[in-house]
Design an enzyme around this catalytic site. Sequence first.
Site, PDB file in Angstrom:
ATOM      1  N   ASP A 134     -68.399  -0.787  38.068  1.00 39.45           N
ATOM      2  CA  ASP A 134     -68.015   0.063  39.204  1.00 39.45           C
ATOM      3  C   ASP A 134     -69.189   0.266  40.146  1.00 39.45           C
ATOM      4  OD1 ASP A 134     -66.722   3.456  39.649  1.00 39.45           O
ATOM      5  OD2 ASP A 134     -66.368   1.596  40.769  1.00 39.45           O
TER       6      ASP A 134
ATOM      7  N   LYS B   3     -70.221  -4.199  44.523  1.00 38.18           N
ATOM      8  CA  LYS B   3     -69.189  -5.203  44.212  1.00 38.18           C
ATOM      9  C   LYS B   3     -69.774  -6.614  44.171  1.00 38.18           C
ATOM     10  CE  LYS B   3     -67.283  -1.422  44.247  1.00 38.18           C
ATOM     11  NZ  LYS B   3     -67.385  -0.682  42.957  1.00 38.18           N
TER      12      LYS B   3
ATOM     13  N   ASP C 169     -63.505  -2.028  38.464  1.00 41.84           N
ATOM     14  CA  ASP C 169     -62.867  -1.209  39.497  1.00 41.84           C
ATOM     15  C   ASP C 169     -62.946  -1.938  40.845  1.00 41.84           C
ATOM     16  OD1 ASP C 169     -63.423   2.039  41.039  1.00 41.84           O
ATOM     17  OD2 ASP C 169     -61.563   0.968  40.607  1.00 41.84           O
ATOM     18  N   ASN C 170     -62.035  -1.578  41.769  1.00 42.27           N
ATOM     19  CA  ASN C 170     -62.126  -1.981  43.179  1.00 42.27           C
ATOM     20  C   ASN C 170     -61.996  -3.476  43.438  1.00 42.27           C
ATOM     21  OD1 ASN C 170     -64.714   0.260  42.874  1.00 42.27           O
ATOM     22  ND2 ASN C 170     -62.866   0.797  44.028  1.00 42.27           N
TER      23      ASN C 170
ATOM     24  N   GLU D  75     -58.712   5.390  45.019  1.00 41.33           N
ATOM     25  CA  GLU D  75     -58.789   6.813  44.646  1.00 41.33           C
ATOM     26  C   GLU D  75     -58.446   7.735  45.818  1.00 41.33           C
ATOM     27  OE1 GLU D  75     -61.134   4.571  43.943  1.00 41.33           O
ATOM     28  OE2 GLU D  75     -63.062   5.106  44.715  1.00 41.33           O
TER      29      GLU D  75
HETATM   30  O1  LIG Z   1     -69.245   1.011  46.703  1.00 41.12           O
HETATM   31  C1  LIG Z   1     -68.601   1.466  45.758  1.00 41.12           C
HETATM   32  N1  LIG Z   1     -69.160   1.570  44.557  1.00 41.12           N
HETATM   33  C2  LIG Z   1     -70.520   1.088  44.382  1.00 41.12           C
HETATM   34  C3  LIG Z   1     -71.499   2.156  44.653  1.00 41.12           C
HETATM   35  C4  LIG Z   1     -72.736   1.862  44.986  1.00 41.12           C
HETATM   36  C5  LIG Z   1     -73.717   2.944  45.185  1.00 41.12           C
HETATM   37  O2  LIG Z   1     -73.509   3.985  44.246  1.00 41.12           O
HETATM   38  C6  LIG Z   1     -74.042   3.509  42.977  1.00 41.12           C
HETATM   39  C7  LIG Z   1     -75.164   2.588  43.354  1.00 41.12           C
HETATM   40  O3  LIG Z   1     -76.391   3.153  42.943  1.00 41.12           O
HETATM   41  C8  LIG Z   1     -75.110   2.537  44.838  1.00 41.12           C
HETATM   42  O4  LIG Z   1     -75.944   3.517  45.407  1.00 41.12           O
HETATM   43  C9  LIG Z   1     -67.195   1.938  45.934  1.00 41.12           C
HETATM   44  C10 LIG Z   1     -66.695   2.048  47.221  1.00 41.12           C
HETATM   45  C11 LIG Z   1     -65.397   2.491  47.417  1.00 41.12           C
HETATM   46  N2  LIG Z   1     -64.899   2.574  48.769  1.00 41.12           N
HETATM   47  O5  LIG Z   1     -63.700   2.894  48.958  1.00 41.12           O
HETATM   48  O6  LIG Z   1     -65.691   2.310  49.696  1.00 41.12           O
HETATM   49  C12 LIG Z   1     -64.572   2.845  46.347  1.00 41.12           C
HETATM   50  C13 LIG Z   1     -65.072   2.726  45.049  1.00 41.12           C
HETATM   51  O7  LIG Z   1     -64.299   3.051  43.955  1.00 41.12           O
HETATM   52  C14 LIG Z   1     -66.368   2.274  44.827  1.00 41.12           C
HETATM   53  O8  LIG Z   1     -66.801   2.155  43.531  1.00 41.12           O
HETATM   54 MG   LIG Z   2     -65.121   2.290  42.180  1.00 39.19          MG
END
Ligand SMILES: O=C(NC/C=C/[C@H]1OC[C@H](O)[C@@H]1O)c1cc([N+](=O)[O-])cc(O)c1O
Ligand SMILES: [Mg+2]
Length: 214
Positions: free
Chosen positions: A141, A144, A169-170, A199
């Site tokens: 998660d 990506k 996820d995603n 979500e």
């Molecule tokens: O980027 C996503 N996850 C990765 C996160 C990346 C950032 O947070 C953890 C990592 O240290 C970085 O700073 C994400 C984005 C969306 N979205 O809708 O943009 C939805 C989701 O469930 C997601 O896991």
């Molecule tokens: Mg996610």
Amino acid sequence: TGSSRPQRMLKAVQKNATKGDPQSVISAIDYYCRHKEWAMNVGDEKGLILDSVLTEVNPSMALELGTYCGYSSVRIARLLSPNSKLITVEFNPAFAAIARQIIAYAGLQDKVTIVEGPSADLIPKMKERFGLKSFDFVFLDHWKDRYVPDTKLLEECGLLKKGTVLLADNVICPGAPEYLKYVRNNPRYESRYYKSYLEYTKAEDGLEKSVFLG
Ligand SMILES: O=C(NC/C=C/[C@H]1OC[C@H](O)[C@@H]1O)c1cc([N+](=O)[O-])cc(O)c1O
Ligand SMILES: [Mg+2]
């Protein structure tokens, strides 16, 4: 300066959840993120799929890549058997600090180890640092574009065994197209898609479950 979204999420947990009650922590975050301020937790709808896969796998050693505020760490750890553990990797120290507090508020600190740093650096050190042989379950998660390289790294480091379940996820939104190609056209994985929603929204998203065949 003002508070951050993770700090506001922690405040909502402290205000609305019961200390030591993981379900109340999950509900408080879901309520806050659905009605007050969206955040990138796996959420309640995909969370039910995560719960069902976890119950089926009943992992002794679980790995999560991308802790964020600890919502899915709490979802995972609350379902682990006694003596089972979750290791969760978070790159961003500010996120990790909030996650530590949310996991502790749920009373799950003894089941969860948060490791801070880039997954690419931490994965090769896992065996020696945690004295583990392999993971039974991996929840992807984090960024990506790291899903494929980190899956390959887990394979190369011998951290996957026959039957290990990867849950990503995603895979639709924001999307992990290279990952879907990698696990779906690969004789070493048996993969299936669980259709759901991004979500707290009506947009399509889903989880890809891939069993490593060894
Ligand atoms: O980027 C996503 N996850 C990765 C996160 C990346 C950032 O947070 C953890 C990592 O240290 C970085 O700073 C994400 C984005 C969306 N979205 O809708 O943009 C939805 C989701 O469930 C997601 O896991
Ligand atoms: Mg996610």
